[in-house]
Design an enzyme around this catalytic site. Structure first.
Site, PDB file in Angstrom:
ATOM      1  N   HIS A 172      -6.114  32.992 -14.701  1.00  0.00           N
ATOM      2  CA  HIS A 172      -4.703  32.688 -14.956  1.00  0.00           C
ATOM      3  C   HIS A 172      -4.531  31.303 -15.561  1.00  0.00           C
ATOM      4  O   HIS A 172      -3.433  30.749 -15.528  1.00  0.00           O
ATOM      5  CB  HIS A 172      -3.915  32.754 -13.631  1.00  0.00           C
ATOM      6  CG  HIS A 172      -3.846  34.141 -13.055  1.00  0.00           C
ATOM      7  ND1 HIS A 172      -3.704  34.396 -11.727  1.00  0.00           N
ATOM      8  CD2 HIS A 172      -3.925  35.360 -13.653  1.00  0.00           C
ATOM      9  CE1 HIS A 172      -3.673  35.710 -11.514  1.00  0.00           C
ATOM     10  NE2 HIS A 172      -3.814  36.314 -12.670  1.00  0.00           N
ATOM     11  N   HIS A 173      -5.613  30.708 -16.080  1.00  0.00           N
ATOM     12  CA  HIS A 173      -5.464  29.342 -16.610  1.00  0.00           C
ATOM     13  C   HIS A 173      -4.535  29.317 -17.809  1.00  0.00           C
ATOM     14  O   HIS A 173      -3.943  28.294 -18.124  1.00  0.00           O
ATOM     15  CB  HIS A 173      -6.824  28.725 -16.954  1.00  0.00           C
ATOM     16  CG  HIS A 173      -7.426  29.232 -18.226  1.00  0.00           C
ATOM     17  ND1 HIS A 173      -7.921  30.513 -18.343  1.00  0.00           N
ATOM     18  CD2 HIS A 173      -7.596  28.656 -19.437  1.00  0.00           C
ATOM     19  CE1 HIS A 173      -8.370  30.688 -19.577  1.00  0.00           C
ATOM     20  NE2 HIS A 173      -8.190  29.574 -20.263  1.00  0.00           N
ATOM     21  N   LYS A 187      -5.141  38.996 -20.879  1.00  0.00           N
ATOM     22  CA  LYS A 187      -5.302  39.944 -21.989  1.00  0.00           C
ATOM     23  C   LYS A 187      -6.629  40.671 -21.860  1.00  0.00           C
ATOM     24  O   LYS A 187      -7.645  40.058 -21.569  1.00  0.00           O
ATOM     25  CB  LYS A 187      -5.288  39.141 -23.306  1.00  0.00           C
ATOM     26  CG  LYS A 187      -5.272  39.977 -24.538  1.00  0.00           C
ATOM     27  CD  LYS A 187      -3.849  40.247 -24.972  1.00  0.00           C
ATOM     28  CE  LYS A 187      -3.749  41.267 -26.071  1.00  0.00           C
ATOM     29  NZ  LYS A 187      -3.978  42.661 -25.648  1.00  0.00           N
ATOM     30  N   LYS A 240     -14.186  34.904 -24.079  1.00  0.00           N
ATOM     31  CA  LYS A 240     -13.960  35.310 -25.463  1.00  0.00           C
ATOM     32  C   LYS A 240     -12.701  34.637 -26.019  1.00  0.00           C
ATOM     33  O   LYS A 240     -12.706  34.070 -27.107  1.00  0.00           O
ATOM     34  CB  LYS A 240     -13.789  36.829 -25.467  1.00  0.00           C
ATOM     35  CG  LYS A 240     -13.836  37.498 -26.784  1.00  0.00           C
ATOM     36  CD  LYS A 240     -13.727  39.019 -26.616  1.00  0.00           C
ATOM     37  CE  LYS A 240     -14.888  39.570 -25.817  1.00  0.00           C
ATOM     38  NZ  LYS A 240     -14.906  41.042 -25.806  1.00  0.00           N
ATOM     39  N   LYS A 242      -9.004  43.008 -17.692  1.00  0.00           N
ATOM     40  CA  LYS A 242      -9.537  44.298 -18.158  1.00  0.00           C
ATOM     41  C   LYS A 242      -9.019  45.385 -17.244  1.00  0.00           C
ATOM     42  O   LYS A 242      -8.748  45.137 -16.065  1.00  0.00           O
ATOM     43  CB  LYS A 242     -11.070  44.287 -18.110  1.00  0.00           C
ATOM     44  CG  LYS A 242     -11.694  45.288 -19.043  1.00  0.00           C
ATOM     45  CD  LYS A 242     -11.709  44.778 -20.467  1.00  0.00           C
ATOM     46  CE  LYS A 242     -12.301  45.753 -21.441  1.00  0.00           C
ATOM     47  NZ  LYS A 242     -12.459  45.158 -22.771  1.00  0.00           N
ATOM     48  N   SER A 256      -5.108  41.077 -31.833  1.00  0.00           N
ATOM     49  CA  SER A 256      -4.123  41.420 -30.798  1.00  0.00           C
ATOM     50  C   SER A 256      -3.175  40.238 -30.573  1.00  0.00           C
ATOM     51  O   SER A 256      -1.984  40.423 -30.330  1.00  0.00           O
ATOM     52  CB  SER A 256      -4.820  41.733 -29.476  1.00  0.00           C
ATOM     53  OG  SER A 256      -5.223  43.079 -29.457  1.00  0.00           O
TER      54      SER A 256
HETATM   55  P1  NAD Z   1     -14.764  54.122 -28.809  1.00  0.00           P
HETATM   56  O1  NAD Z   1     -14.474  54.998 -27.655  1.00  0.00           O
HETATM   57  O2  NAD Z   1     -13.862  54.135 -29.981  1.00  0.00           O
HETATM   58  O3  NAD Z   1     -16.240  54.393 -29.360  1.00  0.00           O
HETATM   59  C1  NAD Z   1     -17.419  54.416 -28.597  1.00  0.00           C
HETATM   60  C2  NAD Z   1     -18.389  55.390 -29.273  1.00  0.00           C
HETATM   61  O4  NAD Z   1     -19.670  55.300 -28.632  1.00  0.00           O
HETATM   62  C3  NAD Z   1     -17.924  56.846 -29.160  1.00  0.00           C
HETATM   63  O5  NAD Z   1     -17.935  57.437 -30.440  1.00  0.00           O
HETATM   64  C4  NAD Z   1     -18.950  57.459 -28.208  1.00  0.00           C
HETATM   65  O6  NAD Z   1     -19.166  58.832 -28.447  1.00  0.00           O
HETATM   66  C5  NAD Z   1     -20.182  56.623 -28.521  1.00  0.00           C
HETATM   67  N1  NAD Z   1     -21.211  56.676 -27.482  1.00  0.00           N
HETATM   68  C6  NAD Z   1     -21.064  56.840 -26.157  1.00  0.00           C
HETATM   69  N2  NAD Z   1     -22.256  56.837 -25.531  1.00  0.00           N
HETATM   70  C7  NAD Z   1     -23.179  56.677 -26.493  1.00  0.00           C
HETATM   71  C8  NAD Z   1     -24.606  56.618 -26.481  1.00  0.00           C
HETATM   72  N3  NAD Z   1     -25.289  56.704 -25.352  1.00  0.00           N
HETATM   73  N4  NAD Z   1     -25.235  56.459 -27.669  1.00  0.00           N
HETATM   74  C9  NAD Z   1     -24.552  56.367 -28.821  1.00  0.00           C
HETATM   75  N5  NAD Z   1     -23.197  56.417 -28.889  1.00  0.00           N
HETATM   76  C10 NAD Z   1     -22.524  56.577 -27.741  1.00  0.00           C
HETATM   77  O7  NAD Z   1     -14.889  52.659 -28.173  1.00  0.00           O
HETATM   78  P2  NAD Z   1     -14.770  51.261 -28.929  1.00  0.00           P
HETATM   79  O8  NAD Z   1     -13.376  50.798 -28.807  1.00  0.00           O
HETATM   80  O9  NAD Z   1     -15.436  51.351 -30.252  1.00  0.00           O
HETATM   81  O10 NAD Z   1     -15.637  50.339 -27.949  1.00  0.00           O
HETATM   82  C11 NAD Z   1     -17.051  50.273 -28.027  1.00  0.00           C
HETATM   83  C12 NAD Z   1     -17.535  48.994 -27.368  1.00  0.00           C
HETATM   84  O11 NAD Z   1     -16.928  47.875 -28.009  1.00  0.00           O
HETATM   85  C13 NAD Z   1     -17.190  48.863 -25.891  1.00  0.00           C
HETATM   86  O12 NAD Z   1     -18.227  48.147 -25.247  1.00  0.00           O
HETATM   87  C14 NAD Z   1     -15.945  48.014 -25.895  1.00  0.00           C
HETATM   88  O13 NAD Z   1     -15.752  47.314 -24.684  1.00  0.00           O
HETATM   89  C15 NAD Z   1     -16.266  47.073 -27.038  1.00  0.00           C
HETATM   90  N6  NAD Z   1     -15.085  46.433 -27.639  1.00  0.00           N
HETATM   91  C16 NAD Z   1     -14.079  47.176 -28.178  1.00  0.00           C
HETATM   92  C17 NAD Z   1     -12.989  46.526 -28.768  1.00  0.00           C
HETATM   93  C18 NAD Z   1     -11.888  47.280 -29.468  1.00  0.00           C
HETATM   94  O14 NAD Z   1     -11.055  46.633 -30.121  1.00  0.00           O
HETATM   95  N7  NAD Z   1     -11.833  48.590 -29.416  1.00  0.00           N
HETATM   96  C19 NAD Z   1     -12.920  45.124 -28.757  1.00  0.00           C
HETATM   97  C20 NAD Z   1     -13.972  44.404 -28.206  1.00  0.00           C
HETATM   98  C21 NAD Z   1     -15.049  45.074 -27.648  1.00  0.00           C
END
Ligand code: NAD
Length: 470
Positions: free
Chosen positions: A63-64, A69, A93, A105, A361
């Site tokens: 909460h700093h 987010k 981040k 989260k 965002s």
């Molecule tokens: P998403 O659900 O859009 O995509 C994830 C993809 O990974 C899916 O297509 C899924 O089928 C695939 N997947 C699942 N298990 C797998 C495996 N064992 N091998 C290969 N592919 C596999 O999710 P996203 O939003 O792209 O998020 C992916 C990662 O990025 C997460 O760790 C998330 O925390 C991180 N992230 C996302 C955002 C964002 O803006 N969406 C921002 C920062 C970090």
């Protein structure tokens, strides 16, 4: 927690490793490290004619700065340990990219593939109303966003539920980001995380000393890239690398992976997967039925963009990439980090590399609070100025500028231009800040530790300046 592995402990371990390079003492460090508020939920939702009890969480790590987010994840692997770790990473981040939020989260422990859109809407709306009841959502308190398993659709359900429960709140649209454009989203948010991943790695690839150490040429052009996960982050990361002239030699999804040394056409692979239901059997590519073996393909850059803990002490020694860009959160365990330090592989850490999503965002949140689209006030003005300048130039030189060149010179920035240039600036600055910190202290062993040092210094300074320790 999966088996013995605790993701939060892994984040804390990296934190402790970095803490000694900062100016803060034990109490301040402990306050930065711990999660400030934790919400665990069990709520009933009627699926078909049966009641299902859904497990969900929201963790506010720090909460700093307010609001907090962080994304909301839908996965049957969601658990409290994971959500706490991801919330902590969000704090660090945001600090690294100078986004004035605390970290948070959320997660719902369901596999979205097992539910209809109607069921998912009911679950999302019920979760949101629980967050409203506990004051774990609001434009000035806590602002969710998409993450693994969620996207624009879920964000618009969240907004609609929040707005219905807070009638007349003029800033309601700022209660969540990653919304569709029609619901107050910002242009460029969808591809922001993947674009940030690209900008971050591209900046590192421009650094002569770093590339020399890795035995790689400067620039991303021609680099062989393997991406795990073809979702929001993975797809866009792959696409931007392809557009910049890199070769996407391997792509992995949960059902399998494919390889082609001459490069894969990313959009064609996505279309093939849509049409056949699988990434496998893509024309001209070799199948890899055990998807995780794709992480061990010979390549220059490996981008894990699916889930955490995919590279660990067991498979890390077999990874051949020279650079690993952590697009996902926590894809490497601390044991994997040790292996890569030993092998001289450069790991570009999640908490900075995938900050593109939260950066944009932030732009979306600002847009919602100001109730005006970026570029609305100045686009036409800039275009008029450009036209006058060009007119003068043509008069002085006696030459006319035509076609695309003319369009480019006259163009005033629209929302997407401004968002993307804001993101580029953010990622470039963050890269240099982390590298400068690393270079200034030879005892810092890797880029992850340097990123933590930068983050802890910023969060710690903010806490000290708040003077909240009685
Ligand atoms: P998403 O659900 O859009 O995509 C994830 C993809 O990974 C899916 O297509 C899924 O089928 C695939 N997947 C699942 N298990 C797998 C495996 N064992 N091998 C290969 N592919 C596999 O999710 P996203 O939003 O792209 O998020 C992916 C990662 O990025 C997460 O760790 C998330 O925390 C991180 N992230 C996302 C955002 C964002 O803006 N969406 C921002 C920062 C970090």
């Amino acid at each position: 927690m999966s088996g013995e592995y605790s993701f939060f402990d892994a984040v804390s371990k990296s934190f402790d490793r970095a803490a000694r390079f900062t100016k803060f003492d034990g109490g301040t460090l402990e306050q930065i490290k711990q999660c400030n508020s934790v919400l665990r939920l069990n709520f009933p939702v009627k699926i078909g004619d049966k009641i299902q009890v859904i497990k969900a969480y929201r963790v506010q790590h720090s909460h700093h700065k307010l609001p907090c987010k962080g994304g909301i994840r839908f996965s049957d692997m969601v658990n409290l340990d994971e959500v706490m770790a991801l919330a902590a990473l969000m704090t660090y981040k945001c600090a690294i990219v100078n986004v004035p939020f605390g970290g948070a989260k959320g997660g719902i422990a369901i596999n979205p593939r097992n539910y209809t859109a109607y069921d998912l809407e009911k679950i999302t709306r019920r979760y949101t109303s629980e967050l409203v009841k506990k004051r774990f959502i609001g434009p000035g308190e806590d602002v969710p966003a998409p993450d693994y398993g969620t996207g624009e659709r879920e964000m618009s359900w969240i907004l609609d539920t929040y707005a219905a429960l807070n009638p007349g709140e003029v800033d309601a649209a700022a209660c969540v980001t990653g919304k569709p454009i029609t619901q107050g989203g910002v242009r460029g948010r969808r591809e922001a995380t993947g674009l940030g991943v690209f900008y971050g790695i591209r900046e590192v690839c421009k650094m002569e000393n770093v590339m020399k150490k890795l035995g790689l040429s400067i620039g991303v052009e021609g680099k062989r890239v393997v991406v795990q996960g073809l979702g929001n982050v993975g797809y866009h990361s792959a696409k931007f690398f392809e557009e910049a002239g890199a070769l996407i030699t391997g792509l992995a999804e949960y059902e399998g992976a494919i390889f082609n040394a001459n490069g894969l056409d990313v959009d064609a692979v996505v279309l093939h997967r849509k049409q056949t239901g699988s990434i496998l059997n893509f024309p001209g590519a070799t199948n890899i039925t055990n998807s995780s073996e794709a992480l061990e393909l010979d390549c220059d850059i490996l981008i894990p963009a699916a889930l955490e803990n995919v590279i660990n002490g067991e498979n890390a020694p077999r990874v051949k990439a020279k650079i690993i860009g952590e697009a996902a959160n926590g894809p490497l365990t601390p044991e994997a980090d040790d292996v890569f330090i030993e092998k001289g592989v450069l790991v570009i850490p999640d908490m900075y590399l995938n900050a593109g999503g939260v950066t944009v965002s932030y732009f979306e949140w600002l847009k919602n609070l100001s109730h005006v689209r970026y570029g609305r006030l100045d686009k036409r003005f800039t275009e008029n100025q450009n036209a006058k300048l060009l007119e003068q130039l043509e008069e002085l030189t006696g030459k006319k500028v035509h076609g695309t060149q003319r369009e480019l010179m006259l163009h005033g920035p629209d929302e997407e231009d401004l968002v993307k240039s804001g993101l580029e600036e953010t990622m470039i600055n963050a890269t240099h800040e982390i590298m400068d910190c690393w270079n200034a202290n030879p005892e810092i062993r890797d880029m992850r530790t340097a990123s933590f040092v930068v983050a802890i210094n910023k969060v710690g300074t903010s806490y000290s300046e708040l003077g909240i320790f009685p």
